[in-house]
Design an enzyme around this catalytic site. Structure first.
Site, PDB file in Angstrom:
ATOM      1  N   LYS A 184      -5.716 -15.707  11.633  1.00  0.00           N
ATOM      2  CA  LYS A 184      -5.753 -14.206  12.277  1.00  0.00           C
ATOM      3  C   LYS A 184      -5.026 -13.042  11.434  1.00  0.00           C
ATOM      4  O   LYS A 184      -4.217 -13.655  10.482  1.00  0.00           O
ATOM      5  CB  LYS A 184      -5.381 -14.293  13.646  1.00  0.00           C
ATOM      6  CG  LYS A 184      -6.329 -14.964  14.641  1.00  0.00           C
ATOM      7  CD  LYS A 184      -7.589 -14.169  14.714  1.00  0.00           C
ATOM      8  CE  LYS A 184      -8.543 -14.784  15.709  1.00  0.00           C
ATOM      9  NZ  LYS A 184      -8.783 -16.240  15.472  1.00  0.00           N
TER      10      LYS A 184
HETATM   11  C1  LIG Z   1     -13.560 -13.590  19.391  1.00  0.00           C
HETATM   12  C2  LIG Z   1     -12.315 -14.727  19.779  1.00  0.00           C
HETATM   13  N1  LIG Z   1     -12.023 -15.026  21.220  1.00  0.00           N
HETATM   14  C3  LIG Z   1     -11.337 -15.902  21.479  1.00  0.00           C
HETATM   15  C4  LIG Z   1     -10.674 -16.719  20.295  1.00  0.00           C
HETATM   16  C5  LIG Z   1      -9.811 -17.769  20.907  1.00  0.00           C
HETATM   17  O1  LIG Z   1      -8.571 -17.871  20.404  1.00  0.00           O
HETATM   18  P1  LIG Z   1      -7.769 -19.171  19.920  1.00  0.00           P
HETATM   19  O2  LIG Z   1      -8.446 -19.946  18.839  1.00  0.00           O
HETATM   20  O3  LIG Z   1      -6.471 -18.998  19.950  1.00  0.00           O
HETATM   21  O4  LIG Z   1      -7.807 -20.044  21.238  1.00  0.00           O
HETATM   22  C6  LIG Z   1     -11.019 -16.373  19.082  1.00  0.00           C
HETATM   23  C7  LIG Z   1     -10.392 -17.289  18.102  1.00  0.00           C
HETATM   24  O5  LIG Z   1     -10.789 -17.626  16.848  1.00  0.00           O
HETATM   25  C8  LIG Z   1     -12.006 -15.400  18.634  1.00  0.00           C
HETATM   26  O6  LIG Z   1     -12.332 -15.185  17.364  1.00  0.00           O
END
Ligand SMILES: Cc1ncc(COP(=O)(O)O)c(C=O)c1O
Length: 374
Positions: A184
């Site tokens: 990210k």
């Molecule tokens: C659009 C979106 N929503 C939710 C998430 C979920 O985040 P995490 O991977 O920290 O659980 C991501 C992560 O890549 C994402 O790109």
């Protein structure tokens, strides 16, 4: 397969980041210590919102909000089929149904003009996703939501620092979510954050992330069903340190994106990300797509050619509704044709703050050679 010459993503870690993490390790407060409220306040402040609730992932942030808003069996949540799967799974966690709205072919975001038609008497939540860091047209989303009395949670997990018409993505709805995996814009290793102005909602999420404990009650007193979605002080310290450089990160990524846009402009095999005129993209990934005349098989051939040349790449995203277990919900190929057409042709290229011009040139040359084989 060749050794990877240029990775798909890479975090931008400084000595300050390392020092911040080590400083926590020199205290006894590895979790629920002072860095947690500091990080929460700093991100809330950056967003201009009242509260931040740090959790251990973006997925946890989405889950807590869906649960806090009381979604359950029989309820529907509208979201995009062209997203990371957690954006839709968060409804399934609570037995609710994700209802997808096809995307706009240019922006790859949910088509705001089609949301209204997807609303039913069972719709309990709109969950727009700012895909790849490009904000949704939130005025249209909010118009529909307000007309129908449906709350909005923005999945801003890919869009920290992006703006739409002068406002930060993640400040339009009732609440929003952010994510800090190492690919990210800023990272905490693993981590996420809920941001909201709604104090009772934030308090409920604070309790549910910590096994349903209420503040001030005993460690073994659980007022409600909760989870262990806590984010450690080690992660929070890294988040604080990264957040201090977030504006520079966003600028650096914009420069890398501009260089790609220039270098790839002449390739008629590709459709490049469209210019954004409603604000600022916070570039999460750099994704191009093959022109309509090419097939998914040809896209896959380009991905494997790039991989063989040592170039990190990916097919962001397989449509959520085509993931195998979504077939059990009744979704089928052909349900969201724009999403399927785009998703079959996408190629995510190496993209990170410190991607050098020399490495970017290598990526472009490798991509040209892969395209020449089509
Ligand atoms: C659009 C979106 N929503 C939710 C998430 C979920 O985040 P995490 O991977 O920290 O659980 C991501 C992560 O890549 C994402 O790109």
């Amino acid at each position: 397969m060749a050794d990877e010459r240029v990775p798909l993503a890479r975090p931008d870690l400084s000595q300050d980041d390392i020092d911040a993490v080590v400083a926590v390790l020199e205290t006894p407060y590895l979790s629920l210590g002072p860095k947690l409220p500091e990080f929460e306040a700093a991100l809330a402040d950056f967003m201009g919102m009242a509260r931040g609730v740090a959790v251990n992932s973006g997925t946890s942030a989405l889950h807590l909000l869906v649960r806090a808003l009381g979604l359950g069996p029989g309820d529907e949540m509208i979201t995009s089929p062209f997203t990371f799967i957690a954006s839709a799974n968060c409804a399934l966690f609570e037995g609710a149904r994700p209802v997808f709205v096809d995307i706009d072919e240019t922006t790859w975001n949910m088509d705001a003009g089609r949301i209204e038609a997807a609303v039913t008497e069972n719709t309990r939540l709109l969950l727009p996703v700012h895909i790849f860091g490009r904000p949704m047209p939130m005025d249209r989303v909010m118009e529909t939501a307000e007309a129908r009395g449906i709350p909005v949670v923005e999945d801003a997990c890919e869009a920290v620092g992006a703006t739409y018409r002068g406002r930060l993505a993640g400040t339009f709805g009732l609440a929003s979510t952010f994510a800090f995996y190492p690919n990210k814009q800023m990272t905490t290793g693993e981590g996420g954050m809920i941001v909201t102005d709604d104090e009772p909602l934030a308090d409920l999420c604070v309790s549910m992330r910590n096994q349903g404990r209420d503040p001030g009650a005993g460690w073994l007193a659980h007022a409600r069903l909760g989870y262990n979605y806590r984010l450690s002080d080690i992660n929070c310290a890294l988040g604080l340190s990264q957040l201090a450089r977030l504006p520079a990160f966003i600028d650096a990524r914009a420069r890398v994106a501009e260089r790609y846009l220039d270098a790839l402009a002449a390739l008629d095999e590709l459709v490049l990300p469209a210019p954004y005129t409603d604000g600022r993209v916070s570039w999460f990934v750099f994704v191009v797509r093959l022109a309509d005349r090419f097939t998914q098989e040809q896209r896959d051939a380009v991905l494997s050619d790039l991989t063989d040349q040592g170039i990190g790449c990916s097919n962001y995203f397989t449509p959520v509704h085509l993931q195998p277990f979504y077939a059990d919900l009744g979704y089928r190929p052909g349900d969201f044709p724009v999403c399927e057409k785009v998703a079959a042709r996408t190629i995510a290229l190496p993209f990170y703050n410190r991607l050098t011009e020399a490495d970017q040139d290598v990526v472009v040359e490798c991509l040209k050679s892969a395209l020449a084989c089509l």
